[in-house]
Design a protein around this motif. Structure first.
Motif, PDB file in Angstrom:
ATOM      1  N   LEU A 214       0.963  -0.843  -0.050  1.00  0.00           N
ATOM      2  CA  LEU A 214      -0.334  -0.242   0.085  1.00  0.00           C
ATOM      3  C   LEU A 214       0.509   1.118  -0.110  1.00  0.00           C
ATOM      4  O   LEU A 214       2.104   1.227   0.998  1.00  0.00           O
ATOM      5  CB  LEU A 214      -1.720  -0.229   1.254  1.00  0.00           C
ATOM      6  CG  LEU A 214      -1.973   0.615   1.619  1.00  0.00           C
ATOM      7  CD1 LEU A 214      -2.851   0.961   0.434  1.00  0.00           C
ATOM      8  CD2 LEU A 214      -3.128   0.656   2.703  1.00  0.00           C
ATOM      9  N   ASP A 215       0.483   2.084  -0.812  1.00  0.00           N
ATOM     10  CA  ASP A 215       1.652   3.572  -1.120  1.00  0.00           C
ATOM     11  C   ASP A 215       0.867   4.215  -0.835  1.00  0.00           C
ATOM     12  O   ASP A 215      -0.794   4.232  -1.855  1.00  0.00           O
ATOM     13  CB  ASP A 215       1.865   2.744  -2.335  1.00  0.00           C
ATOM     14  CG  ASP A 215       3.158   4.235  -2.695  1.00  0.00           C
ATOM     15  OD1 ASP A 215       4.071   4.625  -1.747  1.00  0.00           O
ATOM     16  OD2 ASP A 215       3.520   4.282  -3.741  1.00  0.00           O
ATOM     17  N   TYR A 216       1.174   5.638  -0.761  1.00  0.00           N
ATOM     18  CA  TYR A 216       0.716   7.640  -1.414  1.00  0.00           C
ATOM     19  C   TYR A 216       1.003   7.906  -1.922  1.00  0.00           C
ATOM     20  O   TYR A 216       2.352   6.939  -2.753  1.00  0.00           O
ATOM     21  CB  TYR A 216       0.387   8.051   0.130  1.00  0.00           C
ATOM     22  CG  TYR A 216       1.823   8.588   0.129  1.00  0.00           C
ATOM     23  CD1 TYR A 216       2.547   7.705   1.488  1.00  0.00           C
ATOM     24  CD2 TYR A 216       2.866   8.831  -0.322  1.00  0.00           C
ATOM     25  CE1 TYR A 216       4.461   8.040   1.091  1.00  0.00           C
ATOM     26  CE2 TYR A 216       4.145   9.375  -0.843  1.00  0.00           C
ATOM     27  CZ  TYR A 216       4.996   9.111   0.499  1.00  0.00           C
ATOM     28  OH  TYR A 216       6.275   8.620   0.731  1.00  0.00           O
ATOM     29  N   GLU A 217       0.523   8.232  -2.696  1.00  0.00           N
ATOM     30  CA  GLU A 217       1.346   9.479  -4.000  1.00  0.00           C
ATOM     31  C   GLU A 217       0.713  10.700  -3.802  1.00  0.00           C
ATOM     32  O   GLU A 217      -0.326  11.205  -3.528  1.00  0.00           O
ATOM     33  CB  GLU A 217       0.480   9.088  -5.353  1.00  0.00           C
ATOM     34  CG  GLU A 217       0.578   7.802  -5.937  1.00  0.00           C
ATOM     35  CD  GLU A 217       0.818   7.484  -7.228  1.00  0.00           C
ATOM     36  OE1 GLU A 217      -0.246   7.889  -8.069  1.00  0.00           O
ATOM     37  OE2 GLU A 217       1.392   7.040  -7.650  1.00  0.00           O
ATOM     38  N   MET A 218       1.436  11.680  -3.572  1.00  0.00           N
ATOM     39  CA  MET A 218       1.977  13.169  -3.949  1.00  0.00           C
ATOM     40  C   MET A 218       1.028  13.932  -4.660  1.00  0.00           C
ATOM     41  O   MET A 218       1.960  14.268  -5.774  1.00  0.00           O
ATOM     42  CB  MET A 218       3.330  13.779  -3.057  1.00  0.00           C
ATOM     43  CG  MET A 218       3.121  15.213  -2.913  1.00  0.00           C
ATOM     44  SD  MET A 218       2.734  16.103  -0.723  1.00  0.00           S
ATOM     45  CE  MET A 218       0.575  16.381  -2.196  1.00  0.00           C
ATOM     46  N   GLU A 219       0.332  14.766  -4.624  1.00  0.00           N
ATOM     47  CA  GLU A 219      -0.132  15.345  -5.981  1.00  0.00           C
ATOM     48  C   GLU A 219      -0.575  16.293  -5.228  1.00  0.00           C
ATOM     49  O   GLU A 219      -1.511  17.132  -4.339  1.00  0.00           O
ATOM     50  CB  GLU A 219      -1.168  14.232  -6.545  1.00  0.00           C
ATOM     51  CG  GLU A 219      -0.711  12.993  -7.066  1.00  0.00           C
ATOM     52  CD  GLU A 219      -2.144  11.874  -7.887  1.00  0.00           C
ATOM     53  OE1 GLU A 219      -2.374  12.618  -8.869  1.00  0.00           O
ATOM     54  OE2 GLU A 219      -1.296  10.881  -8.214  1.00  0.00           O
ATOM     55  N   LEU A 220      -0.985  17.231  -6.633  1.00  0.00           N
ATOM     56  CA  LEU A 220      -2.053  18.453  -6.431  1.00  0.00           C
ATOM     57  C   LEU A 220      -3.146  18.141  -7.568  1.00  0.00           C
ATOM     58  O   LEU A 220      -2.995  17.631  -9.147  1.00  0.00           O
ATOM     59  CB  LEU A 220      -0.700  19.422  -7.216  1.00  0.00           C
ATOM     60  CG  LEU A 220      -1.206  21.032  -7.361  1.00  0.00           C
ATOM     61  CD1 LEU A 220      -1.479  21.521  -6.315  1.00  0.00           C
ATOM     62  CD2 LEU A 220      -1.365  22.547  -8.235  1.00  0.00           C
ATOM     63  N   GLY A 221      -4.022  18.885  -6.829  1.00  0.00           N
ATOM     64  CA  GLY A 221      -5.535  18.431  -7.306  1.00  0.00           C
ATOM     65  C   GLY A 221      -5.712  19.742  -8.427  1.00  0.00           C
ATOM     66  O   GLY A 221      -5.454  21.147  -7.793  1.00  0.00           O
ATOM     67  N   PHE A 222      -6.904  20.433  -8.829  1.00  0.00           N
ATOM     68  CA  PHE A 222      -7.144  21.433  -9.466  1.00  0.00           C
ATOM     69  C   PHE A 222      -8.809  21.088  -9.847  1.00  0.00           C
ATOM     70  O   PHE A 222      -8.997  19.736 -10.268  1.00  0.00           O
ATOM     71  CB  PHE A 222      -6.620  22.365 -10.360  1.00  0.00           C
ATOM     72  CG  PHE A 222      -6.539  21.442 -11.837  1.00  0.00           C
ATOM     73  CD1 PHE A 222      -5.462  19.774 -11.858  1.00  0.00           C
ATOM     74  CD2 PHE A 222      -7.376  21.446 -13.037  1.00  0.00           C
ATOM     75  CE1 PHE A 222      -5.192  19.886 -12.322  1.00  0.00           C
ATOM     76  CE2 PHE A 222      -6.531  21.182 -13.911  1.00  0.00           C
ATOM     77  CZ  PHE A 222      -5.721  19.889 -14.131  1.00  0.00           C
ATOM     78  N   PHE A 223      -9.793  21.821  -8.989  1.00  0.00           N
ATOM     79  CA  PHE A 223     -10.715  22.219  -9.625  1.00  0.00           C
ATOM     80  C   PHE A 223     -11.332  23.022 -11.309  1.00  0.00           C
ATOM     81  O   PHE A 223     -11.202  23.653 -11.329  1.00  0.00           O
ATOM     82  CB  PHE A 223     -11.551  22.323  -8.549  1.00  0.00           C
ATOM     83  CG  PHE A 223     -11.760  22.135  -7.243  1.00  0.00           C
ATOM     84  CD1 PHE A 223     -13.055  20.489  -7.291  1.00  0.00           C
ATOM     85  CD2 PHE A 223     -10.931  21.691  -6.263  1.00  0.00           C
ATOM     86  CE1 PHE A 223     -12.321  19.406  -6.183  1.00  0.00           C
ATOM     87  CE2 PHE A 223     -10.626  21.020  -5.496  1.00  0.00           C
ATOM     88  CZ  PHE A 223     -11.770  20.340  -4.988  1.00  0.00           C
ATOM     89  N   VAL A 224     -12.086  22.158 -11.522  1.00  0.00           N
ATOM     90  CA  VAL A 224     -13.250  23.065 -13.352  1.00  0.00           C
ATOM     91  C   VAL A 224     -13.929  24.020 -12.517  1.00  0.00           C
ATOM     92  O   VAL A 224     -14.322  23.260 -11.686  1.00  0.00           O
ATOM     93  CB  VAL A 224     -13.645  21.638 -14.389  1.00  0.00           C
ATOM     94  CG1 VAL A 224     -14.150  22.972 -14.703  1.00  0.00           C
ATOM     95  CG2 VAL A 224     -12.137  20.639 -14.275  1.00  0.00           C
ATOM     96  N   GLY A 225     -13.664  25.029 -12.776  1.00  0.00           N
ATOM     97  CA  GLY A 225     -14.654  26.050 -12.833  1.00  0.00           C
ATOM     98  C   GLY A 225     -15.549  26.273 -14.051  1.00  0.00           C
ATOM     99  O   GLY A 225     -16.431  24.990 -13.722  1.00  0.00           O
ATOM    100  N   LYS A 226     -15.506  27.112 -15.162  1.00  0.00           N
ATOM    101  CA  LYS A 226     -16.236  27.150 -15.727  1.00  0.00           C
ATOM    102  C   LYS A 226     -16.188  25.850 -16.279  1.00  0.00           C
ATOM    103  O   LYS A 226     -15.090  25.795 -16.834  1.00  0.00           O
ATOM    104  CB  LYS A 226     -16.592  28.184 -16.893  1.00  0.00           C
ATOM    105  CG  LYS A 226     -17.659  28.442 -17.954  1.00  0.00           C
ATOM    106  CD  LYS A 226     -16.912  30.387 -18.215  1.00  0.00           C
ATOM    107  CE  LYS A 226     -15.923  29.754 -18.601  1.00  0.00           C
ATOM    108  NZ  LYS A 226     -15.354  31.019 -19.666  1.00  0.00           N
ATOM    109  N   GLY A 227     -17.027  25.316 -17.253  1.00  0.00           N
ATOM    110  CA  GLY A 227     -17.101  23.579 -17.788  1.00  0.00           C
ATOM    111  C   GLY A 227     -17.014  24.351 -19.910  1.00  0.00           C
ATOM    112  O   GLY A 227     -17.324  25.370 -19.568  1.00  0.00           O
ATOM    113  N   ASN A 228     -17.028  23.231 -20.597  1.00  0.00           N
ATOM    114  CA  ASN A 228     -17.060  23.386 -21.906  1.00  0.00           C
ATOM    115  C   ASN A 228     -18.507  22.462 -22.384  1.00  0.00           C
ATOM    116  O   ASN A 228     -18.740  21.338 -22.011  1.00  0.00           O
ATOM    117  CB  ASN A 228     -15.961  23.288 -22.417  1.00  0.00           C
ATOM    118  CG  ASN A 228     -15.421  21.760 -21.855  1.00  0.00           C
ATOM    119  OD1 ASN A 228     -15.411  21.359 -21.570  1.00  0.00           O
ATOM    120  ND2 ASN A 228     -15.513  20.913 -23.125  1.00  0.00           N
TER     121      ASN A 228
END
Ligand code: MN
Length: 445
Positions: A214-228
């Motif tokens: 079992l492992d972790y992954e250090m990531e940066l997330g980003f949220f979609v604001g306006k869609g398409n």
């Protein structure tokens, strides 16, 4: 992309004293969004009402209530942004409109606020430890995970394919896969060790057992604001206009399950059992002072194809955020040993920018929707101390890590807590942070 403006002034001070602590993640220059239960019975889990707000110092400011009190009356359409169960309308509006809200909030929380304003704001300010922070102000409809650190991809690739670590598509395509949105949980949620197929003995059939690696992954997330709209790609020059903000992501991964299942269609159950995110959305405007050039490609590398090329993205598409991973085992907790630093890395070292990831995602006409979460993939750097997961750090378990408790780790054991932190620092600007993303491993049933 947002300009640096008066809301980033390092000399701004807030009348909320805790926001002026040089070590806080949440000075007046940050103001990340979150959702909290501010009802009196929140702590007992009784009747509740969820409110949108921002974090300032060690407090939560209830924006729904501020809106009702008329504090945003000077901002066009602002009354439509609040008193909803989520923050869709606020996430989906143009960045320039959100900018006006930020500017108003900075004024209301700064030492320049009038006594009347301050009285109204104070009434809607709650200490975070007296309410329940529920986390993301968006219901996440879809989740996509990329694989954008060339150092991570090269390290992992060389373990499995020593002669051919990086596949030929890597320098052309921001590689990704569709993750699972339903199992995204907020920092602090316990993670139960998953069961799955393990085929460590190639001579025998696989066995169905609790995951071993079992492992972790250090990531940066980003949220979609306006869609398409479906069928309408997003131009790279407009990509940032569709990004609401960022958070920390721990993409928990069961490596033994992954090694057996990943071919030919990529990760599946080795990832979908849980993904942890930090509870705050740090806006792209708050991050304006911490933008960097896109990754400097090797002269022999191909340039991105035209739909992924843009001058502004090249100049400022990167993000300078210090990411840290700590571990605290059960033994360390019992012996009061502080969490142990495992790695430091930075998304400025990613091969692709978040703008390129988003543009590529929508380039086939796929419709992105407000609230969708994307993550960069494990953020690793060039150095050994910058490896963002245990698979890389322990080189597939062959080089165990020594902990201050005298224990060793190849992969995560039951009782281990993984703590991720993120913060931005730059000469001439106020330090801001992303808060924490933590989770503890519970044994399989
Ligand atoms: Mn990942």
């Amino acid at each position: 992309m947002y300009e640096i403006n008066e809301t980033h002034d390092p000399n701004l001070k807030s009348w909320v004293e805790s926001a002026n602590d040089p070590n806080t993640d949440f000075p007046i220059q940050n103001l990340p969004f979150t959702v909290a239960d501010t009802s009196d019975s929140a702590i007992d889990g009784g009747w509740s009402r969820y409110n949108i707000g921002v974090i300032i110092g060690d407090c939560f400011l209830n924006l729904d209530a501020c809106s009702e009190a008329g504090l945003f009356d000077t901002i066009a359409d602002a009354e439509d942004w609040f008193n909803e169960s989520a923050i869709y309308s606020l996430a989906a509006i143009p960045g320039s409109a959100r900018s006006r809200l930020r500017s108003r909030l900075v004024q209301l929380l700064s030492e320049d606020a009038t006594a009347d304003e301050r009285t109204v704001v104070e009434r809607n300010l709650h200490r975070c430890d007296e309410i329940r922070i529920l986390g993301t102000p968006l219901n996440i409809g879809d989740y996509t995970d990329f694989y954008c650190s060339i150092y991570h991809a090269t390290n992992v690739g060389s373990m499995f394919r020593p002669d051919n670590p990086l596949l030929p598509n890597y320098k052309y395509i921001p590689i990704g896969y569709h993750g699972r949105a339903s199992s995204i949980v907020i920092s602090g949620t316990d993670i139960k060790r998953p069961r799955g197929q393990n085929r460590s003995d190639a001579e025998k059939p696989p066995v169905f057992i609790p995951a071993k690696n079992l492992d972790y992954e250090m990531e940066l997330g980003f949220f979609v604001g306006k869609g398409n709209e479906l069928g309408e790609p997003i131009n790279i020059s407009e990509a940032e206009e569709h990004i609401f903000g960022v958070c920390l992501v721990n993409d928990w991964s069961a490596r033994d399950m992954q090694a057996w299942e990943y071919q030919p269609l990529g990760p599946f159950l080795s990832k979908s059992f849980a993904t942890t995110i930090s509870p705050y959305v740090v806006t792209m405007e708050a991050l304006a002072p911490f933008r960097t050039p896109a990754f400097e490609r090797d002269p022999d590398d191909p340039q991105p194809l035209e739909y992924l090329s843009d001058e502004q993205n090249q100049k400022l598409g990167g993000l300078d955020i210090n990411l840290e991973v700590y571990i605290q085992t059960e033994k360390m907790r019992n012996e009061n040993i502080e969490p142990h630093l495992l790695s430091r890395s930075n998304p400025k070292d990613l091969y692709w920018t978040i703008g390129q990831m988003l543009t590529h995602h929508a380039s086939n006409g796929c419709n992105l929707q407000t609230g969708d979460l994307m993550a960069t993939g494990t953020v690793s750097g060039k150095e050994k101390s910058e490896r963002g997961c245990l698979l890389e750090m322990t080189w597939r378990g062959t080089e165990p890590i020594d902990l201050p408790s005298g224990e060793q780790r190849r992969f995560l054991e039951d009782g281990d807590e993984v703590i991720m932190k993120g913060f931005c620092e730059r000469e001439g600007f106020r330090r801001i942070g992303l808060g924490e993303c933590r989770g503890r491993i519970l044994p399989a049933d």
